[in-house]
Design an enzyme around this catalytic site. Sequence first.
Site, mmCIF file in Angstrom:
data_model
loop_
_atom_site.group_PDB
_atom_site.id
_atom_site.type_symbol
_atom_site.label_atom_id
_atom_site.label_comp_id
_atom_site.label_asym_id
_atom_site.label_seq_id
_atom_site.Cartn_x
_atom_site.Cartn_y
_atom_site.Cartn_z
ATOM 1 N N HIS A 12 -73.365 11.941 -47.486
ATOM 2 C CA HIS A 12 -73.792 11.397 -46.145
ATOM 3 C C HIS A 12 -72.178 10.339 -45.963
ATOM 4 O O HIS A 12 -71.756 10.262 -47.011
ATOM 5 C CB HIS A 12 -75.311 10.937 -45.997
ATOM 6 C CG HIS A 12 -74.496 10.274 -47.952
ATOM 7 N ND1 HIS A 12 -75.301 10.530 -48.971
ATOM 8 C CD2 HIS A 12 -74.780 8.368 -48.098
ATOM 9 C CE1 HIS A 12 -75.026 9.664 -49.498
ATOM 10 N NE2 HIS A 12 -75.223 8.197 -49.774
ATOM 11 N N HIS A 15 -71.679 6.685 -44.735
ATOM 12 C CA HIS A 15 -72.804 5.441 -44.406
ATOM 13 C C HIS A 15 -71.349 4.722 -42.970
ATOM 14 O O HIS A 15 -70.140 4.363 -42.881
ATOM 15 C CB HIS A 15 -72.461 4.349 -45.441
ATOM 16 C CG HIS A 15 -73.348 4.810 -45.911
ATOM 17 N ND1 HIS A 15 -74.967 3.998 -46.716
ATOM 18 C CD2 HIS A 15 -73.065 5.452 -47.161
ATOM 19 C CE1 HIS A 15 -75.258 4.227 -47.552
ATOM 20 N NE2 HIS A 15 -74.357 5.136 -48.126
#
Length: 134
Positions: free
Chosen positions: A98, A100
């Site tokens: 992922h 951010h």
Amino acid sequence: MNDCIFCKIVKGEIPCYKIYENKDVLAFLDIENDVPGHTLVIPKKHLSDLDACDDDVFAKVLLASKKIVKHFLSLGYEGVNLVSNCKESSGQIVKHFHVHIFPRKTNDGAKLTMQPAKQKTSLELMAEKLRFED
Ligand code: 5GP
Ligand code: ZN
């Protein structure tokens, strides 16, 4: 069985506040609710971290992140921080790749910091250690 929290979000088994979605990528608000608008961008396919990502998925996540950043800027945010933790030593907690995105405004009080190293390393030695070619 896949116990990955982000895979459960992709499957709709855990709710999320969705920001953007395409065929391969999903973006939603981070549950931490620290920096307002803190968004996570993930591939829909489970890949544990950046190291496990093939170029195609990595590119798709980064291109979606760029699109989201442009959208945030169009909404009046003045900047962003993009961060991706890779492996536990870096602080990665959720083992599904992922990125951010932290939307930022001047003097918003948020601060992304790194602890300064206790001892300075020679840049020359470090470059010798890290340098490589294709
Ligand atoms: P990491 O430290 O692995 O880079 O960050 C993982 C992030 O996932 C953390 O910022 C954490 O708040 C977020 N997170 C963990 N569980 C959930 C969840 O169930 N929903 C959402 N929206 N975010 C989560
Ligand atoms: Zn997963």
